[in-house]
Scaffold this motif. Sequence first.
Motif, short mmCIF file in Angstrom:
data_model
loop_
_atom_site.label_atom_id
_atom_site.label_comp_id
_atom_site.label_asym_id
_atom_site.label_seq_id
_atom_site.Cartn_x
_atom_site.Cartn_y
_atom_site.Cartn_z
N ILE A 155 0.86 -1.12 0.05
CA ILE A 155 0.22 0.16 0.22
C ILE A 155 0.86 1.21 -0.02
O ILE A 155 0.47 2.20 -0.80
CB ILE A 155 -0.82 -0.07 1.16
CG1 ILE A 155 -1.97 -1.24 0.96
CG2 ILE A 155 -1.63 1.23 1.28
CD1 ILE A 155 -2.74 -1.45 2.23
N ASN A 156 1.82 1.26 0.70
CA ASN A 156 3.10 2.38 0.72
C ASN A 156 3.35 2.90 -0.32
O ASN A 156 3.31 3.85 -0.92
CB ASN A 156 3.76 2.24 1.96
CG ASN A 156 4.48 3.39 2.37
OD1 ASN A 156 4.00 4.38 2.63
ND2 ASN A 156 5.89 3.46 2.27
N SER A 157 4.02 1.58 -1.07
CA SER A 157 4.38 1.68 -2.47
C SER A 157 3.51 2.21 -3.54
O SER A 157 4.07 3.23 -4.35
CB SER A 157 5.02 0.30 -2.82
OG SER A 157 6.23 0.21 -2.10
N ASN A 158 2.50 1.96 -3.40
CA ASN A 158 1.23 2.44 -4.31
C ASN A 158 0.98 3.49 -4.31
O ASN A 158 0.78 4.58 -5.11
CB ASN A 158 0.20 1.58 -4.12
CG ASN A 158 -0.90 1.85 -5.07
OD1 ASN A 158 -1.81 2.59 -4.97
ND2 ASN A 158 -0.91 0.68 -6.17
N THR A 162 1.28 6.62 -6.52
CA THR A 162 0.18 7.72 -6.99
C THR A 162 0.77 9.11 -6.79
O THR A 162 0.38 9.82 -7.68
CB THR A 162 -0.98 7.21 -6.30
OG1 THR A 162 -1.14 5.98 -6.45
CG2 THR A 162 -2.10 8.14 -6.62
N LYS A 163 1.09 9.23 -5.43
CA LYS A 163 1.72 10.94 -5.32
C LYS A 163 2.61 11.22 -6.23
O LYS A 163 2.40 12.61 -6.55
CB LYS A 163 2.29 10.70 -3.73
CG LYS A 163 2.45 12.06 -3.35
CD LYS A 163 2.79 12.14 -2.05
CE LYS A 163 3.07 13.54 -1.37
NZ LYS A 163 3.58 13.48 0.10
N LYS A 191 2.79 10.50 -9.35
CA LYS A 191 2.20 10.64 -10.64
C LYS A 191 1.37 11.90 -10.47
O LYS A 191 1.48 12.67 -11.68
CB LYS A 191 1.29 9.46 -10.87
CG LYS A 191 2.15 8.30 -11.38
CD LYS A 191 0.89 7.33 -11.76
CE LYS A 191 1.75 5.72 -12.15
NZ LYS A 191 0.81 4.93 -12.53
N GLU A 192 0.89 12.13 -9.52
CA GLU A 192 0.14 13.44 -9.28
C GLU A 192 0.79 14.62 -9.38
O GLU A 192 0.52 15.57 -9.95
CB GLU A 192 -0.74 13.45 -7.90
CG GLU A 192 -1.85 12.27 -7.94
CD GLU A 192 -2.61 12.44 -6.68
OE1 GLU A 192 -2.14 12.88 -5.62
OE2 GLU A 192 -3.53 11.51 -6.55
N ARG A 193 2.04 14.53 -8.69
CA ARG A 193 3.10 15.56 -8.65
C ARG A 193 3.65 15.99 -10.05
O ARG A 193 3.73 17.14 -10.59
CB ARG A 193 4.22 15.27 -7.89
CG ARG A 193 5.13 16.42 -7.48
CD ARG A 193 6.12 16.11 -6.55
NE ARG A 193 7.33 15.45 -7.38
CZ ARG A 193 8.38 15.98 -7.98
NH1 ARG A 193 8.46 17.25 -7.82
NH2 ARG A 193 9.34 15.18 -8.61
N LEU A 194 3.84 14.77 -10.98
CA LEU A 194 4.34 15.09 -12.28
C LEU A 194 3.26 15.51 -13.24
O LEU A 194 3.80 16.31 -14.01
CB LEU A 194 4.93 13.73 -12.66
CG LEU A 194 5.99 13.20 -12.17
CD1 LEU A 194 6.45 11.57 -12.80
CD2 LEU A 194 7.18 14.05 -12.35
#
Length: 507
Positions: free
Chosen positions: A165-168, A172-173, A175-178
Motif C-alpha cells: 500500500i505504501n509503495s502504491n 500515485t503521489k 504521478k499526481e505531482r508530475l
Amino acid sequence: MITQCNECLTHKELLVLYDIASLISDSRDIQKSLEKSLSALKNALDLGNCVIYKLEDEQLSICASIGFNKHQKNISEYKLGEGATGLAAKSMEPVVIANIHNDIIFLNKSGNKNNETISYIAVPLIAENNVIGVIGANLTKSTKIDFEQTVRILTIVSSLFAQYINSNMSITKEKERLEELKLYYKMEWDSKVHNFGDIIGDSEKMQNVYKVIERIAQSEVTVLVRGETGTGKELVASAIHKRSKRNDEPFIKLNCAAITDTLLESELFGHEKGAFTDAKETRKGRFELADGGTLFLDEIGDISASAQVKLLRVLQEREFERVGGSKTIRVNVRLVAATNRDLEQMVKDGEFREDLYYRLNVIPIDLPPLRKRGEDIKLLVNFFLERSMLNHKKRVSITNEAMSKLMSYPWPGNVRELENTIERIVLMGNEDGITAEDMMLLLPALNNEKASEKHMQIPFENKTLDDLEKEAIINALENSGGNLSEAAKVLGITQRQIGYKVKKYGI
C-alpha cells in the motif's frame, strides 16, 4: 506423510503467504489484489470477515474487505483510538478482543456481528515507522487457530500489505505531482510571451551579478533580485536554481502583480474543495508544487498585508495551511523574490512588513538597467536578431548607423522592450539592410526628437526606481497618443500591468 503435511497449519500458513505475495506483486489494481489476498487468507485459515482499513487524516476507512456490503463499508469508519480498530492504529500494537459479545471496545459499526463470530483481532499496518492502516479479522467457531497464531500470521501479512500500500501511495503521489508539474509548465509555456534564453551580457555590472550568483547558488539562502521592469529578474532566478543543489527539482514561478489579492493566497498556498465559490476541487498551491525545489515570486512588493503575514510564516516555520483547510503542510522550498519597487520606502510608509523585508533581503542582487550596460545592448541586439530571423525565416541586417541609434536610446522597458523592437525590425524591415532613417520609423520613440531629447536628459542618478518607471510610462503614453495597449507594447508589459501602474502613479 504428504497428506498429513498438507493438513498441518504451518504448511497452510506458508501457502497463503505465498499466494498473497504473488497476488500483490502481480497486480496493478490495488483494491482487487487486496480483496483476493483477504479472500485467500480467510479461506485458508477459516477466519471470519477480513478487512483492511486505510488511515487518512486521522480517519480509518475501509480500503478492501471480504464479507462487507457497500453500506457497511461506508459506515465502518474509525477515528484514531476509537474502538479496537482505532486503538490498534494509535498504539501501533495488535489488539485482541477475546469475546466481542461482552467487550465494549468492540464497537461493531458495520453491524456484521453474528452468533458464529467469537473474537476480533486488529493489527496495525506499519511502513517506514508510520501507521498507514489496520488489518482486522474475526475468529469464528470454525476457526482452528488460536489468538497467538492469528496475531502472528496477521502481523506477517500486515507487513506485506503495508509495504504494498505504501509503495502504491508513493507511486500515485509521484504521478499526481508530475501531472501537476506538467500542467503547470504547460500553462507557463502557453502564457509565456518573452523567452530571453540564457543571460547575455559582458559588461562589468553584469559580471558582478554573475559573481554573486556563483557564490550563493549552492547555498539555501533567500535571494531578493531588484531591478527595473524588463531587466531579466526571472532569468537570474532561473540561473540560481540551475546552479543550486535543487537543479533536478521543480522551478516554480508566480507573478504576484498579475493576480488579484483574493486569488493570490490560493495561488501561493492552494485551497480545499469548497473553500470559495469556484473551488470545485482541492488544488495545490505554488509552495507545494515547488517542494524540494525553488519558488520564484516576482513583484513581491505588490502582495497584500494578509499574504505578507502568511508568507512570513512559511519562511520562518516552513509550514502553512491551504485556504479553507486546517491541515498543516510542511514544505522544503528555496525562495527567490524579485521587485522593481523601493521596499525600504514601503517599509517606512507601513506598506510592507519590516520583518518580512529582512527575511527576503538576505542576499540582494541589483540588476542594472539596459541603458547602463554599454556594449551589452549590441550583444542583445545580435542575439534577438538571429533568433527572430530564424523564427520568421527572413534575413535582415542592421547598419552601423542604425546600431548607433539603438545604442543611444535609453530603453525604458529594458531588455523586454529591446526584444519587441528587434522583432518589429525583422517583420517590417528591409532585407537590404536597416538604415538610420529606417530605424527612426521602426522605433517611434526615436522619431520624436523632443521625446528622444527628453529621454536623454533624464538625470537617472537622482531618480528612484519608481520615478524612472513613472517617467517611462508617461513617455510611452505620449508617444502612443495615450493608447494604453500601444504604450504597453512599447514598454514590454501587459495592458493589465500598465493600467495598474497608471493608477498607482496617478498618471
